[in-house]
Each structure stands twice: as C-alpha cells, then as structure tokens.
Motif scaffolding. Structure first.
Motif, PDB file in Angstrom:
ATOM      1  N   MET A   1      -9.829  45.045  85.950  1.00 27.24           N
ATOM      2  CA  MET A   1      -8.830  44.740  84.929  1.00 27.24           C
ATOM      3  C   MET A   1      -9.443  44.809  83.534  1.00 27.24           C
TER       4      MET A   1
ATOM      5  N   HIS B   1       4.214  47.538  81.280  1.00 22.66           N
ATOM      6  CA  HIS B   1       3.474  47.036  80.113  1.00 22.66           C
ATOM      7  C   HIS B   1       2.114  46.456  80.465  1.00 22.66           C
ATOM      8  N   LYS B   2       1.828  46.282  81.757  1.00 14.25           N
ATOM      9  CA  LYS B   2       0.565  45.688  82.159  1.00 14.25           C
ATOM     10  C   LYS B   2      -0.121  46.555  83.213  1.00 14.25           C
ATOM     11  N   TRP B   3      -1.447  46.519  83.176  1.00 12.00           N
ATOM     12  CA  TRP B   3      -2.217  47.203  84.205  1.00 12.00           C
ATOM     13  C   TRP B   3      -2.099  46.461  85.528  1.00 12.00           C
TER      14      TRP B   3
ATOM     15  N   LYS C   1      -0.615  51.699  85.082  1.00 17.24           N
ATOM     16  CA  LYS C   1       0.139  50.916  84.105  1.00 17.24           C
ATOM     17  C   LYS C   1       1.577  51.444  84.093  1.00 17.24           C
TER      18      LYS C   1
ATOM     19  N   GLU D   1      -8.248  47.460  80.579  1.00 14.24           N
ATOM     20  CA  GLU D   1      -7.774  46.958  79.287  1.00 14.24           C
ATOM     21  C   GLU D   1      -8.678  47.420  78.145  1.00 14.24           C
TER      22      GLU D   1
END
Length: 246
Positions: free
Chosen positions: A180, A123-125, A120, A184
């Motif tokens: 994913m 801001h996102k994996w 990460k 998350e």
C-alpha cells in the motif's frame, strides 16, 4: 505518465519507510558494474523498461571468475572479459540498471518471490491479488514468461516459517503494508492505476522490494485453483475501462 524501474526506485527511495527494503540499485556503467561486482556476490542487470523478466542478466562471483546468465545462456568468464560478456548479453537499446543480488528464500528447492497486484478502480488503491511466484528448476527468474508458476502465498509462507502461523500472519501484514505504501508513493508521481509489486524474502525472512511495474501481467493468477483474485483483477479492469477510458 508512467516511469521505468529506476524512476519508481528513486521515488520509493524518498520514502523513509520503504528505504530500508530497497536493495542497492544504480544505472549501469562499466565502472559501476565493476564496483557492484566488487561489493556483492551477485548482481542483476535489467532493462529499465523491460517486463516479464525479458533481458535480465545475472552476474555471479565464482571462486575463479564470473558466471553470466541471460535466458538459456550461461557463460563462465574471467575478470578481464566480464564487461564484454555483459554488454554482448544485452537485448535492448534501452538503458539498463544494476541491482544488488539477494540470497532469496526457496520453496521446495526453487527460488520464489511475491507478486502483489495493486489496482485503483476508484479513489483508493486496493490489493487485488497476492501470489507466490516459484521459479522453474535451475532457473534464476520467477516470471511467468520464464517458466515460473503460481502457488498460494499462504501455503508458501507456511512452508517458509515452518508452520508458525504467527510469523506467517506478521509477514502477510508487512507485505500488505509495504504494498500500500509503495502504490501510494509511486502514484504521487505517476498516473498509473495498476502496479505489479515484486517482493522477495531473503533467507532470514526479511522483505525486499525488487521492483514496481506499471504494466503488470495477470495471467499468473489463472494458475491458482481459487480464481477469486483473478476475477477481482478482471472486474477492476472492467470498472477502470468504463470510468477512465484511454
């Protein structure tokens, strides 16, 4: 804050999309070990905070007694001494957990699993790397430090699904989707920005989640001829070191 294997397992267990892919996992106790051995043909016993395959014990039922393997050690014992042998095989004072053993698929006669390297950097994996880990001959672990080596995932899946590209593509998509979701889900409870997710295919092609490790190694990716994934991992590490210094 990072969590051990059991903490990550319990978080994943709360997600209904992940739950069917999680093999039974419990804290190790004497009574629990005997129950697990009664229910399954093999059981893996792992230190909660271990990495690199260190300290993992496999107990497998035989026609008479049990086989207990830990590192290079292999012992055949009776039911009356299996608990004592397991306890003496432990290499850590950390808590141990027990996990149902699986009938894992093989590549060229050796077991393999799948390492997905999640990062990460912003801001996102993102999925920085995916690779098949193939065990050394006669080994029951695929980890790099246990003699396992890397093979391109596409190559191994094509072998597994007998060159059926549609099945390979479907499996690849499912691996990405699960990875994913795992990242998350786990990151809701942990501040980690890297995860090493270990998945396995059983002999029917079903995907199981072995574990999610918040301190993954990346040396396995250096063994691939194509260094793109390794370069991506290192570049993301550099970005995170600048943006999120320890």
């Amino acid at each position: 804050m990072t969590m051990g294997k059991m903490g990550n397992y319990r978080v994943m267990l709360q997600n209904r999309n992940l739950r069917p892919h999680l093999p039974e996992t419990r804290w190790m106790t004497d009574a629990g070990t005997l129950r697990m051995l009664g229910a399954h043909s093999s059981v893996f016993i792992k230190p909660d905070l271990g990495s690199g395959g260190n300290g993992i014990i496999r107990v497998r039922k035989l026609s008479r007694g049990y086989e207990v393997r830990s590192g290079p050690s292999r012992k055949i014992v009776g039911a009356g001494s299996v608990l004592r042998t397991v306890r003496s095989s432990r290499r850590s004072n950390n808590r141990y957990l027990m996990q149902k053993g699986l009938q894992i698929a093989r590549y060229q006669g050796k077991i393999f699993d799948i390492r997905v390297y999640m990062q990460k950097p912003e801001h996102k994996w993102v999925i920085a790397g995916m690779v098949a880990r193939v065990a050394a001959p006669h080994k029951f672990l695929t980890n790099y430090h246990q003699g396992g080596h890397a093979e391109p995932l596409q190559k191994v899946l094509l072998n597994q699904f007998k060159n059926n590209q549609a099945k390979v593509d479907a499996c690849h998509r499912k691996i990405e989707q699960l990875s994913m979701t795992i990242a998350e889900t786990v990151s809701k409870w942990s501040s980690t920005r890297e995860l090493g997710i270990d998945l396995a295919l059983d002999k029917n092609g079903y995907i199981w989640i072995l574990e999610a490790n918040s301190h993954p190694g990346h040396r396995l990716f250096t063994q691939l001829a194509d260094q793109t994934m390794y370069s991506t991992i290192i570049e993301n590490k550099r970005k995170m070191a600048v943006q999120y210094p320890i």
